[in-house]
Design a protein around this motif. Sequence first.
Motif, PDB file in Angstrom:
ATOM      1  N   GLN A 117      14.402  13.917   0.376  1.00  0.00           N
ATOM      2  CA  GLN A 117      15.768  13.609   0.790  1.00  0.00           C
ATOM      3  C   GLN A 117      16.791  13.647  -0.339  1.00  0.00           C
ATOM      4  O   GLN A 117      17.990  13.841  -0.079  1.00  0.00           O
ATOM      5  N   GLU A 118      16.329  13.466  -1.574  1.00  0.00           N
ATOM      6  CA  GLU A 118      17.288  13.364  -2.674  1.00  0.00           C
ATOM      7  C   GLU A 118      17.217  14.518  -3.677  1.00  0.00           C
ATOM      8  O   GLU A 118      18.229  14.847  -4.299  1.00  0.00           O
ATOM      9  N   MET A 119      16.058  15.132  -3.820  1.00  0.00           N
ATOM     10  CA  MET A 119      15.893  16.154  -4.860  1.00  0.00           C
ATOM     11  C   MET A 119      16.214  17.535  -4.284  1.00  0.00           C
ATOM     12  O   MET A 119      15.332  18.342  -3.996  1.00  0.00           O
ATOM     13  N   LYS A 120      17.511  17.781  -4.134  1.00  0.00           N
ATOM     14  CA  LYS A 120      17.979  19.020  -3.521  1.00  0.00           C
ATOM     15  C   LYS A 120      17.645  20.251  -4.361  1.00  0.00           C
ATOM     16  O   LYS A 120      17.628  21.380  -3.838  1.00  0.00           O
ATOM     17  N   GLU A 121      17.392  20.029  -5.648  1.00  0.00           N
ATOM     18  CA  GLU A 121      17.110  21.157  -6.538  1.00  0.00           C
ATOM     19  C   GLU A 121      15.717  21.745  -6.331  1.00  0.00           C
ATOM     20  O   GLU A 121      15.413  22.848  -6.809  1.00  0.00           O
ATOM     21  N   LEU A 122      14.862  21.029  -5.628  1.00  0.00           N
ATOM     22  CA  LEU A 122      13.502  21.512  -5.377  1.00  0.00           C
ATOM     23  C   LEU A 122      13.458  22.310  -4.076  1.00  0.00           C
ATOM     24  O   LEU A 122      14.077  21.922  -3.086  1.00  0.00           O
ATOM     25  N   ASP A 123      12.694  23.409  -4.089  1.00  0.00           N
ATOM     26  CA  ASP A 123      12.525  24.141  -2.834  1.00  0.00           C
ATOM     27  C   ASP A 123      11.423  23.471  -2.012  1.00  0.00           C
ATOM     28  O   ASP A 123      10.687  22.605  -2.504  1.00  0.00           O
ATOM     29  N   LEU A 124      11.311  23.881  -0.763  1.00  0.00           N
ATOM     30  CA  LEU A 124      10.382  23.220   0.162  1.00  0.00           C
ATOM     31  C   LEU A 124       8.935  23.357  -0.301  1.00  0.00           C
ATOM     32  O   LEU A 124       8.142  22.417  -0.146  1.00  0.00           O
ATOM     33  N   ALA A 125       8.583  24.493  -0.876  1.00  0.00           N
ATOM     34  CA  ALA A 125       7.210  24.706  -1.334  1.00  0.00           C
ATOM     35  C   ALA A 125       6.848  23.703  -2.431  1.00  0.00           C
ATOM     36  O   ALA A 125       5.745  23.144  -2.437  1.00  0.00           O
ATOM     37  N   GLN A 126       7.765  23.466  -3.379  1.00  0.00           N
ATOM     38  CA  GLN A 126       7.472  22.517  -4.451  1.00  0.00           C
ATOM     39  C   GLN A 126       7.399  21.096  -3.912  1.00  0.00           C
ATOM     40  O   GLN A 126       6.559  20.301  -4.333  1.00  0.00           O
ATOM     41  N   LYS A 127       8.282  20.777  -2.954  1.00  0.00           N
ATOM     42  CA  LYS A 127       8.233  19.443  -2.349  1.00  0.00           C
ATOM     43  C   LYS A 127       6.890  19.217  -1.646  1.00  0.00           C
ATOM     44  O   LYS A 127       6.283  18.146  -1.768  1.00  0.00           O
ATOM     45  N   ALA A 128       6.446  20.235  -0.915  1.00  0.00           N
ATOM     46  CA  ALA A 128       5.168  20.127  -0.207  1.00  0.00           C
ATOM     47  C   ALA A 128       4.012  19.985  -1.193  1.00  0.00           C
ATOM     48  O   ALA A 128       3.050  19.248  -0.941  1.00  0.00           O
ATOM     49  N   HIS A 129       4.102  20.682  -2.317  1.00  0.00           N
ATOM     50  CA  HIS A 129       3.047  20.606  -3.325  1.00  0.00           C
ATOM     51  C   HIS A 129       2.980  19.199  -3.929  1.00  0.00           C
ATOM     52  O   HIS A 129       1.887  18.639  -4.109  1.00  0.00           O
ATOM     53  N   LEU A 130       4.135  18.623  -4.215  1.00  0.00           N
ATOM     54  CA  LEU A 130       4.171  17.268  -4.762  1.00  0.00           C
ATOM     55  C   LEU A 130       3.603  16.265  -3.762  1.00  0.00           C
ATOM     56  O   LEU A 130       2.872  15.346  -4.138  1.00  0.00           O
ATOM     57  N   ARG A 131       3.927  16.447  -2.480  1.00  0.00           N
ATOM     58  CA  ARG A 131       3.378  15.569  -1.442  1.00  0.00           C
ATOM     59  C   ARG A 131       1.852  15.681  -1.402  1.00  0.00           C
ATOM     60  O   ARG A 131       1.146  14.674  -1.249  1.00  0.00           O
ATOM     61  N   TYR A 132       1.340  16.880  -1.550  1.00  0.00           N
ATOM     62  CA  TYR A 132      -0.100  17.123  -1.540  1.00  0.00           C
ATOM     63  C   TYR A 132      -0.782  16.407  -2.707  1.00  0.00           C
ATOM     64  O   TYR A 132      -1.835  15.783  -2.535  1.00  0.00           O
ATOM     65  N   ILE A 133      -0.172  16.471  -3.881  1.00  0.00           N
ATOM     66  CA  ILE A 133      -0.736  15.801  -5.056  1.00  0.00           C
ATOM     67  C   ILE A 133      -0.716  14.282  -4.871  1.00  0.00           C
ATOM     68  O   ILE A 133      -1.682  13.580  -5.201  1.00  0.00           O
ATOM     69  N   ILE A 134       0.380  13.771  -4.315  1.00  0.00           N
ATOM     70  CA  ILE A 134       0.459  12.331  -4.045  1.00  0.00           C
ATOM     71  C   ILE A 134      -0.640  11.916  -3.075  1.00  0.00           C
ATOM     72  O   ILE A 134      -1.272  10.863  -3.246  1.00  0.00           O
ATOM     73  N   HIS A 135      -0.879  12.737  -2.071  1.00  0.00           N
ATOM     74  CA  HIS A 135      -1.926  12.433  -1.092  1.00  0.00           C
ATOM     75  C   HIS A 135      -3.284  12.270  -1.775  1.00  0.00           C
ATOM     76  O   HIS A 135      -4.053  11.349  -1.447  1.00  0.00           O
ATOM     77  N   HIS A 136      -3.589  13.136  -2.732  1.00  0.00           N
ATOM     78  CA  HIS A 136      -4.862  13.043  -3.433  1.00  0.00           C
ATOM     79  C   HIS A 136      -4.964  11.748  -4.230  1.00  0.00           C
ATOM     80  O   HIS A 136      -6.032  11.121  -4.294  1.00  0.00           O
ATOM     81  N   ILE A 137      -3.860  11.344  -4.849  1.00  0.00           N
ATOM     82  CA  ILE A 137      -3.878  10.114  -5.646  1.00  0.00           C
ATOM     83  C   ILE A 137      -4.054   8.896  -4.752  1.00  0.00           C
ATOM     84  O   ILE A 137      -4.873   8.010  -5.040  1.00  0.00           O
ATOM     85  N   GLU A 138      -3.306   8.839  -3.655  1.00  0.00           N
ATOM     86  CA  GLU A 138      -3.378   7.661  -2.796  1.00  0.00           C
ATOM     87  C   GLU A 138      -4.676   7.615  -1.983  1.00  0.00           C
ATOM     88  O   GLU A 138      -5.049   6.560  -1.455  1.00  0.00           O
ATOM     89  N   ARG A 139      -5.378   8.734  -1.906  1.00  0.00           N
ATOM     90  CA  ARG A 139      -6.660   8.772  -1.206  1.00  0.00           C
ATOM     91  C   ARG A 139      -7.661   7.799  -1.830  1.00  0.00           C
ATOM     92  O   ARG A 139      -8.523   7.251  -1.133  1.00  0.00           O
ATOM     93  N   VAL A 140      -7.534   7.551  -3.123  1.00  0.00           N
ATOM     94  CA  VAL A 140      -8.438   6.618  -3.812  1.00  0.00           C
ATOM     95  C   VAL A 140      -8.329   5.227  -3.196  1.00  0.00           C
ATOM     96  O   VAL A 140      -9.346   4.572  -2.915  1.00  0.00           O
ATOM     97  N   SER A 141      -7.117   4.756  -2.967  1.00  0.00           N
ATOM     98  CA  SER A 141      -6.928   3.421  -2.376  1.00  0.00           C
ATOM     99  C   SER A 141      -7.383   3.391  -0.916  1.00  0.00           C
ATOM    100  O   SER A 141      -7.886   2.368  -0.440  1.00  0.00           O
ATOM    101  N   ASP A 142      -7.212   4.506  -0.202  1.00  0.00           N
ATOM    102  CA  ASP A 142      -7.688   4.571   1.182  1.00  0.00           C
ATOM    103  C   ASP A 142      -9.209   4.410   1.237  1.00  0.00           C
ATOM    104  O   ASP A 142      -9.742   3.693   2.091  1.00  0.00           O
ATOM    105  N   LEU A 143      -9.896   5.095   0.328  1.00  0.00           N
ATOM    106  CA  LEU A 143     -11.355   4.985   0.273  1.00  0.00           C
ATOM    107  C   LEU A 143     -11.783   3.572  -0.114  1.00  0.00           C
ATOM    108  O   LEU A 143     -12.786   3.054   0.395  1.00  0.00           O
ATOM    109  N   ALA A 144     -11.028   2.950  -1.016  1.00  0.00           N
ATOM    110  CA  ALA A 144     -11.340   1.574  -1.406  1.00  0.00           C
ATOM    111  C   ALA A 144     -11.214   0.635  -0.212  1.00  0.00           C
ATOM    112  O   ALA A 144     -12.046  -0.262  -0.019  1.00  0.00           O
TER     113      ALA A 144
END
Length: 216
Positions: free
Chosen positions: A173-200
């Motif tokens: 919503q705020e980082m207008k300088e990023l294209d959709l592909a980069q935003k989606a990639h960052l979301r994907y990386i965040i998902h991998h990090i937060e997956r650790v707490s989900d497994l816990a």
Amino acid sequence: MAVFTRTTKNLIVKIEEFFDNIELGLLVFREGVKAYLHKDMEAFKTHIQKIESLESNADKLQRSIENEMITNSILPQHRAEVSSLIDEIDEIIDTLKGSLNEFSIELPDIPSSLNNNFINITESSVCAAEELIPAARAYFRSPHTVREKLLKVYYFESETDMLSRSTKKIIFQEMKELDLAQKAHLRYIIHHIERVSDLAQEAADLLSAMAIKIVM
């Protein structure tokens, strides 16, 4: 009532060593993400090597623990649940290794303005798993203390969800300088990090149910 007795000394040692590998893996993962964000690629590569070694050791210990329980008829009434718990905790270190390897292969372009967000998500997610290990250790020695030890697992899992949601909102919503592909990639990386707490959290749910059966 303790699950283990003196006759299960060798198994106790292996399980404790298994938990040690998970705890070290969490430390390495935390530092590995920080190294990547700070663009210290030499340190990052070192952390990948460490996590791969720890994950390999954990897999060997997992197999050894399960074989010993079956071969020596240890904990027959709890064997299936203990094996399931070990499997779920082993999946945490598998995810730690996989996540660092995703960084290594995909080389996500993370804006420096998001470094603190990623560090905070990583810290919270790792803390959820770190709080799980003392509770898992307690199951075998003082199961009546397990549920109180799990409270922080649920707290940090919830905190991770909150941090990841707020970071995704900033990205989309705020980082207008990023294209959709980069935003989606960052979301994907965040998902991998937060997956650790989900497994816990998943392991904590199982562990809580196991402890209730023991103390009843």
